[in-house]
Design an enzyme around this catalytic site. Structure first.
Site, PDB file in Angstrom:
ATOM      1  N   ARG A   1      -3.952   5.855  -4.411  1.00 50.10           N
ATOM      2  CA  ARG A   1      -2.749   5.013  -4.444  1.00 50.10           C
ATOM      3  C   ARG A   1      -1.726   5.520  -5.440  1.00 50.10           C
ATOM      4  NH1 ARG A   1      -4.861  -1.162  -3.608  1.00 50.10           N
ATOM      5  NH2 ARG A   1      -6.046  -0.648  -1.744  1.00 50.10           N
TER       6      ARG A   1
ATOM      7  N   ALA B   1     -14.328  -9.059   7.417  1.00 52.43           N
ATOM      8  CA  ALA B   1     -14.213  -7.742   6.784  1.00 52.43           C
ATOM      9  C   ALA B   1     -14.038  -7.945   5.288  1.00 52.43           C
ATOM     10  CB  ALA B   1     -13.011  -6.997   7.350  1.00 52.43           C
TER      11      ALA B   1
ATOM     12  N   GLN C   1     -13.977   2.624  -2.777  1.00 53.58           N
ATOM     13  CA  GLN C   1     -14.043   1.319  -2.130  1.00 53.58           C
ATOM     14  C   GLN C   1     -15.232   1.313  -1.181  1.00 53.58           C
ATOM     15  OE1 GLN C   1     -10.604   0.172   0.209  1.00 53.58           O
ATOM     16  NE2 GLN C   1     -10.044  -1.396  -1.260  1.00 53.58           N
TER      17      GLN C   1
ATOM     18  N   HIS D   1      -6.880   2.690   1.500  1.00 50.73           N
ATOM     19  CA  HIS D   1      -8.044   1.796   1.488  1.00 50.73           C
ATOM     20  C   HIS D   1      -9.020   2.273   2.560  1.00 50.73           C
ATOM     21  CE1 HIS D   1      -5.331  -1.006   4.180  1.00 50.73           C
ATOM     22  NE2 HIS D   1      -5.399   0.223   4.628  1.00 50.73           N
TER      23      HIS D   1
ATOM     24  N   VAL E   1      -6.410  -9.626   8.064  1.00 50.93           N
ATOM     25  CA  VAL E   1      -7.386 -10.728   8.110  1.00 50.93           C
ATOM     26  C   VAL E   1      -6.643 -12.062   8.169  1.00 50.93           C
ATOM     27  CG1 VAL E   1      -9.387  -9.639   7.022  1.00 50.93           C
ATOM     28  CG2 VAL E   1      -7.591 -10.595   5.580  1.00 50.93           C
TER      29      VAL E   1
ATOM     30  N   TRP F   1       0.822  -1.214   0.000  1.00 52.22           N
ATOM     31  CA  TRP F   1       0.000   0.000   0.000  1.00 52.22           C
ATOM     32  C   TRP F   1       0.862   1.272   0.000  1.00 52.22           C
ATOM     33  CZ3 TRP F   1      -1.258  -4.418   2.635  1.00 52.22           C
ATOM     34  CH2 TRP F   1      -2.486  -5.009   2.299  1.00 52.22           C
TER      35      TRP F   1
HETATM   36  N1  PHE Z   1      -8.046  -3.079   2.251  1.00 45.23           N
HETATM   37  C1  PHE Z   1      -7.742  -4.112   1.303  1.00 45.23           C
HETATM   38  C2  PHE Z   1      -7.241  -3.444   0.032  1.00 45.23           C
HETATM   39  O1  PHE Z   1      -7.547  -2.324  -0.228  1.00 45.23           O
HETATM   40  C3  PHE Z   1      -8.943  -4.969   0.983  1.00 45.23           C
HETATM   41  C4  PHE Z   1      -9.474  -5.784   2.131  1.00 45.23           C
HETATM   42  C5  PHE Z   1     -10.423  -5.232   2.981  1.00 45.23           C
HETATM   43  C6  PHE Z   1      -9.020  -7.075   2.342  1.00 45.23           C
HETATM   44  C7  PHE Z   1     -10.914  -5.987   4.034  1.00 45.23           C
HETATM   45  C8  PHE Z   1      -9.521  -7.824   3.371  1.00 45.23           C
HETATM   46  C9  PHE Z   1     -10.463  -7.279   4.211  1.00 45.23           C
HETATM   47  O2  PHE Z   1      -6.543  -4.051  -0.732  1.00 45.23           O
END
Ligand code: PHE
Length: 344
Positions: free
Chosen positions: A202, A312, A216, A176, A258, A162
């Protein structure tokens, strides 16, 4: 014998005079002042009615009804003359300014919502119908909520995924909407079900499926007994609701916040799974990264991971729009090109 009181012919005369004068008025002001002379408090009719007590009961009846008849008649003449003069005056006003009311007017186009807004509202309605609440977080975020609280410590290679623009004050345009997960958990109002739609940014080379700014929709579901099967059920239903019946698959993926982490893919809508440029010849398109909330994320929010579980997801929203409407280049959605936008 004519037993009509003499005054009746006087009233008839008033009526005739009124008709002549009112009808020959040249403009509204003239009409107004003439009308007042015939119908106002100082008019002849008013004077006659004022003195009506001088007559016998029978005469009073005749004079009274005749006076009222004439009063009404004068009023009617006044009203229709007033309409006539108003129309004529408006016509003079408009033609004096060169306005022609018979020319067809300008066509006012009926607008509609941008496809991203429309689908965002549709998805929000869908989740709220399942008891999810809509929450928001800031677009300019601290590195703590964007990374650390999501189990992405500084110096850890996972942060590279990221890596992004940094502001001079050390904050980041959030990469995100997962930062809203961390902010929501911190409030500890459990159990909870939230979605957090919003813009993310990004450091990205722009192409047909990647932009440096995108939408998102984060989702977070926390309760004492949440399982992976809840995640699968809800997300498959979401895809079905938003995109119709499509083949889906879950495959393992790594996201530091996660465990386990998954990607929900759908069969490529452009090639039907055969493989094309959009799906990079895989036949599948990734639409919802997801997983079970990592115990460390709970610990950052001071929640006991043994007591609470959660899942999530972070749905790439522009991509959903793209798949829903068969748009093969994301950039088209942001160009403000009416030829494109009018098609939805
Ligand atoms: N935040 C992650 C992304 O932008 C996506 C994600 C959100 C993955 C929640 C798992 C759980 O790539």
């Amino acid at each position: 014998m004519n037993n009509e009181p003499e005054i009746i012919s006087e009233i008839n005369k008033i009526s005739e005079d009124a008709e002549k004068l009112l009808n020959s008025s040249n403009n509204l002001d003239e009409l107004e002042s003439r009308f007042r002379n015939f119908a106002g408090k100082k008019s002849k009719i008013a004077a006659i009615l004022h003195n009506i007590h001088l007559y016998s009961a029978e005469e009073k009846k005749i004079i009274g009804s005749k006076s009222n008849e004439v009063k009404n008649r004068i009023e009617n003449i006044y009203n229709s003359k007033k309409d006539e003069l108003s129309i004529a005056e408006r016509g003079r006003f408009l033609s004096g300014r060169g306005i022609d009311l018979t020319i067809p007017g300008n066509y006012i186009e009926i607008r509609h919502k941008h496809p991203i807004t429309a689908v965002l509202e549709e998805a929000s309605d869908f989740f709220t119908s399942m008891g999810f609440e809509i929450v928001e977080g800031p677009e300019i975020e601290t590195t703590y909520y964007n990374f650390d609280a999501l189990n992405i410590p500084a110096e850890h290679p996972a942060r590279d995924v990221w890596d992004t623009f940094y502001l001079l004050n050390g904050m980041v345009p959030r990469t995100h909407t997962s930062s809203v997960q961390a902010r929501t958990l911190e409030k500890k109002q459990l159990p909870l079900r939230v979605i957090a739609p919003g813009r993310c940014y990004r450091y990205e080379a722009v192409d047909a499926t990647h932009l440096f700014m995108f939408n998102q929709m984060e989702g977070l579901f926390v309760d004492k007994n949440v399982k992976l099967s809840d995640l699968k059920g809800i997300l498959e239903e979401t895809v079905r609701h938003l995109l119709g019946a499509r083949k889906t698959r879950f495959r393992p993926a790594f996201y530091p916040f996660v465990e386990p982490g998954l990607d929900l893919d759908i069969e490529c809508v452009f090639c039907g799974g055969k493989g094309c440029g959009v799906c990079k010849n895989t036949g599948w398109i990734e639409v919802i990264p997801c997983g079970m909330v990592h115990p460390n994320v709970f610990k950052y929010a001071d929640i006991d991971p043994k007591e609470y579980k959660g899942f999530a997801f972070g749905m790439g929203f522009d991509r959903i729009v793209m798949l829903k409407y068969n748009i093969n280049d994301l950039r088209l959605l942001y160009q403000g090109n009416l030829d494109i936008l009018k098609q939805f």
